[in-house]
Design an enzyme around this catalytic site. Sequence first.
Site, PDB file in Angstrom:
ATOM      1  N   PRO A 250     -69.351 -14.791 -56.082  1.00  0.00           N
ATOM      2  CA  PRO A 250     -68.355 -15.838 -55.820  1.00  0.00           C
ATOM      3  C   PRO A 250     -68.842 -17.250 -56.157  1.00  0.00           C
ATOM      4  O   PRO A 250     -68.124 -18.030 -56.779  1.00  0.00           O
ATOM      5  CB  PRO A 250     -68.109 -15.725 -54.317  1.00  0.00           C
ATOM      6  CG  PRO A 250     -68.605 -14.393 -53.910  1.00  0.00           C
ATOM      7  CD  PRO A 250     -69.640 -13.978 -54.894  1.00  0.00           C
ATOM      8  N   LYS A 251     -70.059 -17.580 -55.754  1.00  0.00           N
ATOM      9  CA  LYS A 251     -70.554 -18.944 -55.965  1.00  0.00           C
ATOM     10  C   LYS A 251     -70.745 -19.234 -57.455  1.00  0.00           C
ATOM     11  O   LYS A 251     -70.314 -20.272 -57.971  1.00  0.00           O
ATOM     12  CB  LYS A 251     -71.868 -19.130 -55.199  1.00  0.00           C
ATOM     13  CG  LYS A 251     -72.356 -20.563 -55.136  1.00  0.00           C
ATOM     14  CD  LYS A 251     -73.269 -20.896 -56.291  1.00  0.00           C
ATOM     15  CE  LYS A 251     -73.803 -22.330 -56.161  1.00  0.00           C
ATOM     16  NZ  LYS A 251     -74.666 -22.669 -57.299  1.00  0.00           N
ATOM     17  N   VAL A 252     -71.403 -18.315 -58.142  1.00  0.00           N
ATOM     18  CA  VAL A 252     -71.655 -18.505 -59.570  1.00  0.00           C
ATOM     19  C   VAL A 252     -70.346 -18.514 -60.357  1.00  0.00           C
ATOM     20  O   VAL A 252     -70.158 -19.324 -61.270  1.00  0.00           O
ATOM     21  CB  VAL A 252     -72.616 -17.418 -60.095  1.00  0.00           C
ATOM     22  CG1 VAL A 252     -72.680 -17.422 -61.614  1.00  0.00           C
ATOM     23  CG2 VAL A 252     -74.010 -17.628 -59.513  1.00  0.00           C
ATOM     24  N   CYS A 255     -68.827 -21.914 -60.075  1.00  0.00           N
ATOM     25  CA  CYS A 255     -69.559 -22.883 -60.909  1.00  0.00           C
ATOM     26  C   CYS A 255     -69.154 -22.752 -62.375  1.00  0.00           C
ATOM     27  O   CYS A 255     -68.909 -23.747 -63.053  1.00  0.00           O
ATOM     28  CB  CYS A 255     -71.071 -22.674 -60.780  1.00  0.00           C
ATOM     29  SG  CYS A 255     -71.765 -23.331 -59.262  1.00  0.00           S
TER      30      CYS A 255
END
Length: 327
Positions: A250-252, A255
């Site tokens: 999710p985070k990557v 980004c």
Amino acid sequence: MISEFSISPQKFKGSLNLSLTINSGQTSQPPWKKGNFYFQELIMIDDAPCLVKIRHDDADPEGDLEIIAESPENMTEKTIETSIREIFDLDHDLNRFYQFLGDDPKLAPTIDFCQGMRLFKAHDPFECIISSISSANCSIIRWTRSIEDIKRKWGDGYRFSSGDFYTFPSAEVLSNVPEHDLEEMQRAEDNLPDDFVFERNLQACGVGYRAKYIIKAASIVQSEINLQKLSKMKYEKAVDTILELPGVGPKVADCILLYGFGMGEAFPVDVWIKRIIEDLYFPGEELKPQTVREFGMERYGKWAGYVQLYLFHYARKSGLLESLRKK
DNA sequence: CAACAGGCGCTAG
DNA sequence: CTAGCGCCTGTT
């Protein structure tokens, strides 16, 4: 071809702090190199290499953004300016964003710490994908060096008076790179000296266990994902698509979509943003990262990506981050 | 020296 | 579905 021109601050809305933008650790790309007052990077414009040198007096809001561009091909100032506006997000209206920040008492303090900071968007979306994968569970300085290593080893090199610059390799090239020393050794000819140092493999770039993710992701991008189409997708569909890549959670994913594809509604949540949001809006509570992401997207809407950038930098500079360490 | 940070993939429950 | 471990490199 060398062209030299400038962009007046009247031509973009709000302030610009160029060095802050370039050095704020955004996973789109490593910071541009500083030399002779100019930040410099080799970028591709309409498939032609172009060394862009850019300079701005961040203390002078009236000062022009000065640009020198060098290329073996001919290209117009207009196409160069379009690329620069895109990379430094110059068409984003920072004044309106500051109005939005000012309306939220939790966000208003960020303005003074982040004046003129903009999204530092990728000039090469594939580079941004690999940068973001490399950044997972890794320090800024570490993934930055890794990306520079990858460019030097497998990118196309061009020599300019101010130095040698390299493109980021294509997905096809990167998908065929050896993963580690052993694989490089197996691929090498037998007649190497005993003390030969194997370094033309991905792990030698310091990416660690992410090497296999990067190679697989490059292979999938090359064979299954059309990055042109991805940039035109709605955010939700783009997330689902990019999450298929190994090393992308999710985070990557957020980004990549924020920095690589300009989707401003993405709200990348790492442990720091999680702690900051908990501290500001839910003191004493512990939220799941997914909950923080939904909160941010709901509350900040199209500004979510910028808010994430501003909150992190504000926390770093104000001492909030330090106080949130080890809770 | 050991302990730990950092996001994701994987497995066990 | 969620909780919890291990991955690699760097810092404390």
